[in-house]
Motif scaffolding. Sequence first.
Motif, short mmCIF file in Angstrom:
data_model
loop_
_atom_site.label_atom_id
_atom_site.label_comp_id
_atom_site.label_asym_id
_atom_site.label_seq_id
_atom_site.Cartn_x
_atom_site.Cartn_y
_atom_site.Cartn_z
N VAL A 140 0.86 -1.17 -0.03
CA VAL A 140 0.08 0.09 0.13
C VAL A 140 0.83 1.08 -0.04
CG1 VAL A 140 -2.06 1.30 1.01
CG2 VAL A 140 -1.55 -1.32 1.32
N ALA A 141 0.50 2.14 -0.76
CA ALA A 141 1.47 3.38 -1.00
C ALA A 141 0.68 4.71 -0.92
CB ALA A 141 2.12 3.34 -2.12
N ILE A 142 1.09 5.71 -0.34
CA ILE A 142 0.57 6.97 -0.14
C ILE A 142 1.81 8.01 -0.32
CG2 ILE A 142 -0.83 8.77 1.26
CD1 ILE A 142 -2.08 6.34 2.68
N GLY A 143 1.79 8.56 -1.38
CA GLY A 143 2.77 9.53 -1.79
C GLY A 143 3.93 8.67 -1.41
N ALA A 144 5.11 9.20 -0.43
CA ALA A 144 6.33 8.81 -0.41
C ALA A 144 6.32 7.69 0.57
CB ALA A 144 7.35 9.70 0.19
N LEU A 145 5.16 7.22 1.29
CA LEU A 145 5.01 6.26 2.29
C LEU A 145 4.31 4.96 1.71
CD1 LEU A 145 5.07 5.72 5.28
CD2 LEU A 145 2.53 6.31 5.45
N VAL A 146 5.52 4.05 1.67
CA VAL A 146 5.28 2.58 1.38
C VAL A 146 5.19 1.47 2.44
CG1 VAL A 146 5.88 0.83 -0.27
CG2 VAL A 146 6.04 3.19 -0.84
N LEU A 147 4.13 0.68 2.64
CA LEU A 147 3.90 -0.38 3.61
C LEU A 147 3.92 -1.72 2.70
CD1 LEU A 147 1.88 -0.56 6.68
CD2 LEU A 147 1.60 -2.37 5.11
N ASP A 148 4.71 -2.57 2.94
CA ASP A 148 4.62 -3.85 2.37
C ASP A 148 4.17 -4.94 3.45
OD1 ASP A 148 4.86 -6.43 1.20
OD2 ASP A 148 6.71 -5.95 0.12
N ALA A 149 3.00 -5.55 3.10
CA ALA A 149 2.27 -6.32 4.62
C ALA A 149 3.02 -7.70 4.40
CB ALA A 149 0.95 -6.40 4.36
N SER A 150 3.58 -8.07 3.32
CA SER A 150 4.11 -9.49 2.97
C SER A 150 5.50 -9.53 3.62
CB SER A 150 4.33 -9.56 1.47
OG SER A 150 3.30 -9.55 0.86
N THR A 195 3.54 13.98 9.83
CA THR A 195 2.44 14.93 9.70
C THR A 195 1.50 14.30 8.65
OG1 THR A 195 3.82 15.59 7.55
CG2 THR A 195 4.30 16.84 9.94
N MET A 196 1.61 13.36 7.98
CA MET A 196 0.56 12.65 7.38
C MET A 196 -0.48 12.06 8.28
SD MET A 196 3.13 10.44 4.45
CE MET A 196 1.57 9.93 3.42
N GLY A 224 -12.42 16.36 17.66
CA GLY A 224 -13.66 16.08 17.96
C GLY A 224 -14.46 14.88 17.06
N ALA A 225 -13.36 14.40 16.11
CA ALA A 225 -13.91 13.36 15.10
C ALA A 225 -12.77 12.08 15.24
CB ALA A 225 -14.01 13.66 13.72
N GLY A 226 -11.60 12.13 15.05
CA GLY A 226 -10.71 11.18 15.33
C GLY A 226 -9.19 11.56 14.32
N TYR A 227 -8.98 10.44 13.83
CA TYR A 227 -7.73 10.37 13.01
C TYR A 227 -7.71 9.95 11.61
CZ TYR A 227 -5.58 10.71 17.71
OH TYR A 227 -5.26 10.94 18.84
N ARG A 228 -6.97 10.52 10.76
CA ARG A 228 -7.00 10.14 9.43
C ARG A 228 -5.58 10.36 8.93
NH1 ARG A 228 -10.38 15.04 7.01
NH2 ARG A 228 -8.78 16.79 7.33
N ILE A 229 -5.11 9.47 7.76
CA ILE A 229 -3.79 9.50 7.21
C ILE A 229 -4.19 10.14 5.77
CG2 ILE A 229 -4.11 7.36 6.05
CD1 ILE A 229 -0.81 7.16 6.36
N THR A 230 -3.40 11.21 5.35
CA THR A 230 -3.62 11.94 4.08
C THR A 230 -2.38 11.97 3.19
OG1 THR A 230 -4.35 13.93 3.43
CG2 THR A 230 -3.25 14.10 5.36
N ALA A 231 -2.31 12.12 1.99
CA ALA A 231 -1.24 12.26 1.17
C ALA A 231 -0.75 13.64 1.08
CB ALA A 231 -1.59 11.74 -0.08
N GLN A 232 -1.84 14.81 1.52
CA GLN A 232 -1.51 16.11 1.37
C GLN A 232 -1.84 16.79 2.83
OE1 GLN A 232 -4.20 17.33 -1.66
NE2 GLN A 232 -2.86 17.14 -3.19
N PRO A 233 -1.01 16.25 3.96
CA PRO A 233 -1.09 17.02 5.18
C PRO A 233 -1.11 18.61 5.02
CG PRO A 233 1.27 16.15 4.81
CD PRO A 233 0.40 15.65 3.58
N GLN A 234 -2.07 18.89 6.01
CA GLN A 234 -2.16 20.32 6.00
C GLN A 234 -0.92 21.15 6.85
OE1 GLN A 234 -5.90 21.31 7.97
NE2 GLN A 234 -7.25 20.48 6.38
N VAL A 235 -0.43 22.04 6.34
CA VAL A 235 0.69 22.73 6.86
C VAL A 235 0.11 24.19 7.30
CG1 VAL A 235 3.08 23.90 6.24
CG2 VAL A 235 2.25 21.57 5.26
#
Length: 248
Positions: free
Chosen positions: A133-143, A212-213, A219-230
């Motif tokens: 799974v990849a989001i921008g420069a972040l890549v996770l390989d579950a295998s 920062t991703m 009041g809602a929770g968490y999310r991961i995003t490819a475009q973190p707010q700066v």
Amino acid sequence: MKMPRVLIVEDEPAIAELIAVNLRHSGFQPTWAMDSVTAQCELDAVLPDVILLDWMLPGESGLSLARKWRADARTKAVPIIMLTARGDEHDRVAGLDAGADDYITKPFSTKEMLARIRAVLRRRAPEQAGGTVAIGALVLDASTYRVTFQEQLLKMGPTEFKLLHYLMQHAERVHSRSQLLDRVWGDHVFIEERTVDVHVKRLREALGAGGTMIETVRGAGYRITAQPQVAAPAAAAPASLSPSSAAA
């Protein structure tokens, strides 16, 4: 990821509305049918992920509907949870023999209902394959159990890895603490919701510059995003006038 669809087949409006409200608040998409005819129309239109089926219905009974849907190739794999005031062993066996996957006796708590829905969905869900799974420069390989950011290998604990994997599989979506507890830790585990905050903090630290991703949605929770707010840089204060410029 789409919200799981739940078809509620229940002839008492007050009960159906209570169930629907709790399902919506817990990330499900409920649809209500008050009798067998309406239920069949709903099934013909859209196949749900799970059916909550009342035993006693006007016209065709829930028991009869369960048998019919189990015999239909299109609906045979849809999990069915029977809802009924009948609580003795004979009735439970009859419901299960008709094809129900589970059985809830009225009155029941909404927590029990939600736990049973999640349980039947997990049992019917295919095993999740490994993969990347990849989001921008972040890549996770579950295998291979590896995470990289900007091609740099990162180290993190197993819980942080599972949390990151889940968030990346559902990128840009906001998840409450209770939802993350259910999906990452399991709804059979009873721990404080603040535990999620601790692991999110550790995950951000493990991600380094990629932390920062992981965004907190107040009041809602968490999310991961490819475009973190700066945060926008503060506006520069106006320069004071020098005596010469003032004279000009």
